[in-house]
Design a protein around this motif. Structure first.
Motif, PDB file in Angstrom:
ATOM      1  N   ASP A  26       0.812  -1.213   0.000  1.00  0.00           N
ATOM      2  CA  ASP A  26       0.000   0.000   0.000  1.00  0.00           C
ATOM      3  C   ASP A  26       0.848   1.266   0.000  1.00  0.00           C
ATOM      4  O   ASP A  26       0.388   2.309  -0.413  1.00  0.00           O
ATOM      5  N   GLY A  27       2.078   1.146   0.465  1.00  0.00           N
ATOM      6  CA  GLY A  27       2.946   2.311   0.489  1.00  0.00           C
ATOM      7  C   GLY A  27       4.409   1.905   0.576  1.00  0.00           C
ATOM      8  O   GLY A  27       4.732   0.737   0.847  1.00  0.00           O
ATOM      9  N   ALA A  28       5.287   2.868   0.370  1.00  0.00           N
ATOM     10  CA  ALA A  28       6.727   2.592   0.398  1.00  0.00           C
ATOM     11  C   ALA A  28       7.185   2.119   1.770  1.00  0.00           C
ATOM     12  O   ALA A  28       8.045   1.245   1.875  1.00  0.00           O
ATOM     13  N   GLY A  29       6.594   2.660   2.830  1.00  0.00           N
ATOM     14  CA  GLY A  29       6.976   2.250   4.184  1.00  0.00           C
ATOM     15  C   GLY A  29       6.682   0.791   4.442  1.00  0.00           C
ATOM     16  O   GLY A  29       7.493   0.068   5.033  1.00  0.00           O
ATOM     17  N   GLU A  30       5.518   0.333   3.987  1.00  0.00           N
ATOM     18  CA  GLU A  30       5.148  -1.071   4.146  1.00  0.00           C
ATOM     19  C   GLU A  30       6.101  -1.970   3.363  1.00  0.00           C
ATOM     20  O   GLU A  30       6.526  -3.024   3.838  1.00  0.00           O
ATOM     21  N   GLY A  31       6.467  -1.562   2.164  1.00  0.00           N
ATOM     22  CA  GLY A  31       7.416  -2.325   1.360  1.00  0.00           C
ATOM     23  C   GLY A  31       8.794  -2.367   1.998  1.00  0.00           C
ATOM     24  O   GLY A  31       9.460  -3.406   2.000  1.00  0.00           O
ATOM     25  N   ALA A  32       9.236  -1.248   2.550  1.00  0.00           N
ATOM     26  CA  ALA A  32      10.549  -1.189   3.213  1.00  0.00           C
ATOM     27  C   ALA A  32      10.589  -2.123   4.411  1.00  0.00           C
ATOM     28  O   ALA A  32      11.579  -2.834   4.632  1.00  0.00           O
ATOM     29  N   GLU A  33       9.515  -2.137   5.195  1.00  0.00           N
ATOM     30  CA  GLU A  33       9.448  -3.018   6.368  1.00  0.00           C
ATOM     31  C   GLU A  33       9.463  -4.490   5.957  1.00  0.00           C
ATOM     32  O   GLU A  33      10.143  -5.313   6.576  1.00  0.00           O
ATOM     33  N   ALA A  34       8.705  -4.837   4.917  1.00  0.00           N
ATOM     34  CA  ALA A  34       8.654  -6.224   4.456  1.00  0.00           C
ATOM     35  C   ALA A  34      10.016  -6.668   3.917  1.00  0.00           C
ATOM     36  O   ALA A  34      10.474  -7.783   4.203  1.00  0.00           O
ATOM     37  N   LEU A  35      10.679  -5.814   3.148  1.00  0.00           N
ATOM     38  CA  LEU A  35      11.995  -6.159   2.620  1.00  0.00           C
ATOM     39  C   LEU A  35      13.007  -6.277   3.753  1.00  0.00           C
ATOM     40  O   LEU A  35      13.834  -7.194   3.761  1.00  0.00           O
ATOM     41  N   ALA A  36      12.939  -5.399   4.733  1.00  0.00           N
ATOM     42  CA  ALA A  36      13.859  -5.463   5.875  1.00  0.00           C
ATOM     43  C   ALA A  36      13.689  -6.780   6.627  1.00  0.00           C
ATOM     44  O   ALA A  36      14.684  -7.413   7.011  1.00  0.00           O
ATOM     45  N   ALA A  37      12.461  -7.214   6.823  1.00  0.00           N
ATOM     46  CA  ALA A  37      12.218  -8.494   7.510  1.00  0.00           C
ATOM     47  C   ALA A  37      12.771  -9.651   6.700  1.00  0.00           C
ATOM     48  O   ALA A  37      13.390 -10.582   7.248  1.00  0.00           O
TER      49      ALA A  37
END
Length: 161
Positions: A26-37
């Motif tokens: 839904d947003g760049a922040g959500e993508g960043a968190e998922a990639l970090a995990a």
């Protein structure tokens, strides 16, 4: 909407090879968190299997949110080596330095103990600086997470994310 831009709803799934996964957020922040995990999981696996892990990251401004999210992941960062896939030929204090960006966004918080190997050598030409670096031994299709020996500068193992 600006000319030439499509809405996120207009994007169609890409035709990707079977081993490549496409995810929408839904947003760049959500993508960043998922990639970090996901990257933290890969690093944790490498640490468990080999005792050390390496992370080669790109510079620029685009990965800053991902780096910030990754810096909060709980793992033994003291056994992780981090280097850059690319760097500008500017000192580490320069506003355009990729090393400075990585240090300020990734090598902090829980990741402060990670070992950083920079690419820029003050006073050397780009060719002279590149001549002595380990990354020249990497295959052209080197994965994002790899392990290298900091003494011999040889790649020991690599994993695809």
């Amino acid at each position: 909407m600006a000319s030439g831009l499509m809405s996120a709803d207009a994007l169609r799934p890409l035709a990707l090879p079977a081993h490549v996964m496409q995810r929408r957020f839904d947003g760049a922040g959500e993508g960043a968190e998922a990639l970090a995990a996901r990257v933290a999981d890969a690093l944790t696996t490498a640490l468990a299997q080999r005792g050390e892990a390496s992370l080669v990251v790109s510079g620029g401004r685009s990965p800053a949110a991902f780096f910030a999210a990754l810096s909060h992941q709980a793992l033994d960062w003291s056994r992780v080596g981090v280097t850059l896939a690319d760097e500008r030929c500017v000192p580490g204090t320069h506003v355009d330095s990729n090393a400075a960006m990585v240090k300020s966004t990734l090598l902090c918080n829980k990741a402060a103990d990670a070992r950083f190997v920079g690419l820029y050598n003050d006073g050397l030409s780009p060719e002279a600086a590149a001549a002595g670096h380990w990354w020249l031994s990497l295959p052209r299709d080197a994965p994002a997470v790899c392990q290298w020996d900091l003494q011999t500068r040889h790649v020991l193992a690599a994993e695809r994310l």
